[in-house]
Design a protein around this motif. Sequence first.
Motif, short mmCIF file in Angstrom:
data_model
loop_
_atom_site.label_atom_id
_atom_site.label_comp_id
_atom_site.label_asym_id
_atom_site.label_seq_id
_atom_site.Cartn_x
_atom_site.Cartn_y
_atom_site.Cartn_z
N ALA A 86 9.42 -11.49 5.51
CA ALA A 86 9.08 -11.75 4.12
C ALA A 86 7.85 -10.97 3.67
N VAL A 87 6.87 -10.82 4.57
CA VAL A 87 5.63 -10.13 4.19
C VAL A 87 5.90 -8.67 3.80
N PRO A 88 6.50 -7.84 4.66
CA PRO A 88 6.75 -6.45 4.24
C PRO A 88 7.73 -6.35 3.09
N PHE A 89 8.68 -7.27 3.00
CA PHE A 89 9.62 -7.21 1.88
C PHE A 89 8.91 -7.45 0.56
N GLY A 90 8.05 -8.48 0.51
CA GLY A 90 7.31 -8.72 -0.72
C GLY A 90 6.38 -7.59 -1.07
N VAL A 91 5.77 -6.97 -0.06
CA VAL A 91 4.87 -5.85 -0.30
C VAL A 91 5.64 -4.65 -0.84
N VAL A 92 6.78 -4.34 -0.24
CA VAL A 92 7.56 -3.18 -0.67
C VAL A 92 8.09 -3.37 -2.08
N VAL A 93 8.63 -4.55 -2.37
CA VAL A 93 9.16 -4.79 -3.72
C VAL A 93 8.05 -4.68 -4.76
N SER A 94 6.91 -5.30 -4.49
CA SER A 94 5.81 -5.27 -5.45
C SER A 94 5.27 -3.85 -5.63
N ALA A 95 5.16 -3.10 -4.53
CA ALA A 95 4.62 -1.74 -4.62
C ALA A 95 5.57 -0.80 -5.36
N GLN A 96 6.85 -0.84 -5.01
CA GLN A 96 7.81 0.07 -5.64
C GLN A 96 8.02 -0.27 -7.11
N VAL A 97 8.25 -1.53 -7.39
CA VAL A 97 8.43 -1.95 -8.78
C VAL A 97 7.14 -1.75 -9.57
#
Length: 282
Positions: free
Chosen positions: A80-91
């Motif tokens: 969940a941690v890297p997924f939330g980071v990637v989604v927030s960074a890319q979006v």
Amino acid sequence: MSERGGNAGPQPSSLGVLRSNFSSTVLASVGTFGRAMRSGAQATMIGVADAGRLRFQWRETLTQAWFLITVTALPSVLMAVPFGVVVSAQVGNLVHQLGANSLIGAAGGLGVIKQGAPLATGLLLGGAGAAAIAADLGARTIREEIDAMRVMGINPVQRLVVPRIAAMLIVAPLLNVLIIFVGILAGYIVAIAALDVTPGSYWQSFGAFASSADVWVSLAKSTIFGYFVVLIACQRGLEAKGGPRGVADGVNAAVILSVVSIAVVNVVITQIAALFLPARFA
């Protein structure tokens, strides 16, 4: 004079062999999925009947639920941690280029709730959970414990499958909630620390676009994914044969079929949810 010792007939082409192997694989997969669904219907009816007669195996269910939590809780947080980071960074980078930083909370949060959390839950259950269940039941089958239970008049579906289905239905939504919380928190930290978004605008945009229906759909998706995963894992475990190699093949097939089923079912549920619950515009 005709030549002797040659090939008696034409050899099948490589394309024909590939087509035959593909057809047999598809038919075998469909058959496996059909048997799993039939076993699931039988297990569901038995579980409802046992609950109605107050004979449901709650102790075994809680034991299996705790086992699933121990093998999936920590990987859920780590995913969940890297997924939330990637989604927030890319979006966030895309929205920042459009000059709409206030929408980062809505985009990142909805991405985690609608797709990220249920898919991560399903993949974790289909990986760690399905492998553990298929290995356990497969080992029991190879050791002829399942046959011994049938000889003693004990229904293996009632004794082994029903508690695991109930445990999966309990654990799946809990993992989904955990991934939602950790994923949104990780995205929030990235948005505040790296994208210069104020805390107020992040939560305001998230609350303006997200709704309780999105959370309920996410929970329903994770529960359905868990149901398919446990049915496939139990079916492959109970059908294991051929010694330890058969158990390994059953575990491998359970994981692959679970992941493929989750991907297909996710597309169907997403389309149905978009039809009846369109995105809300603030």
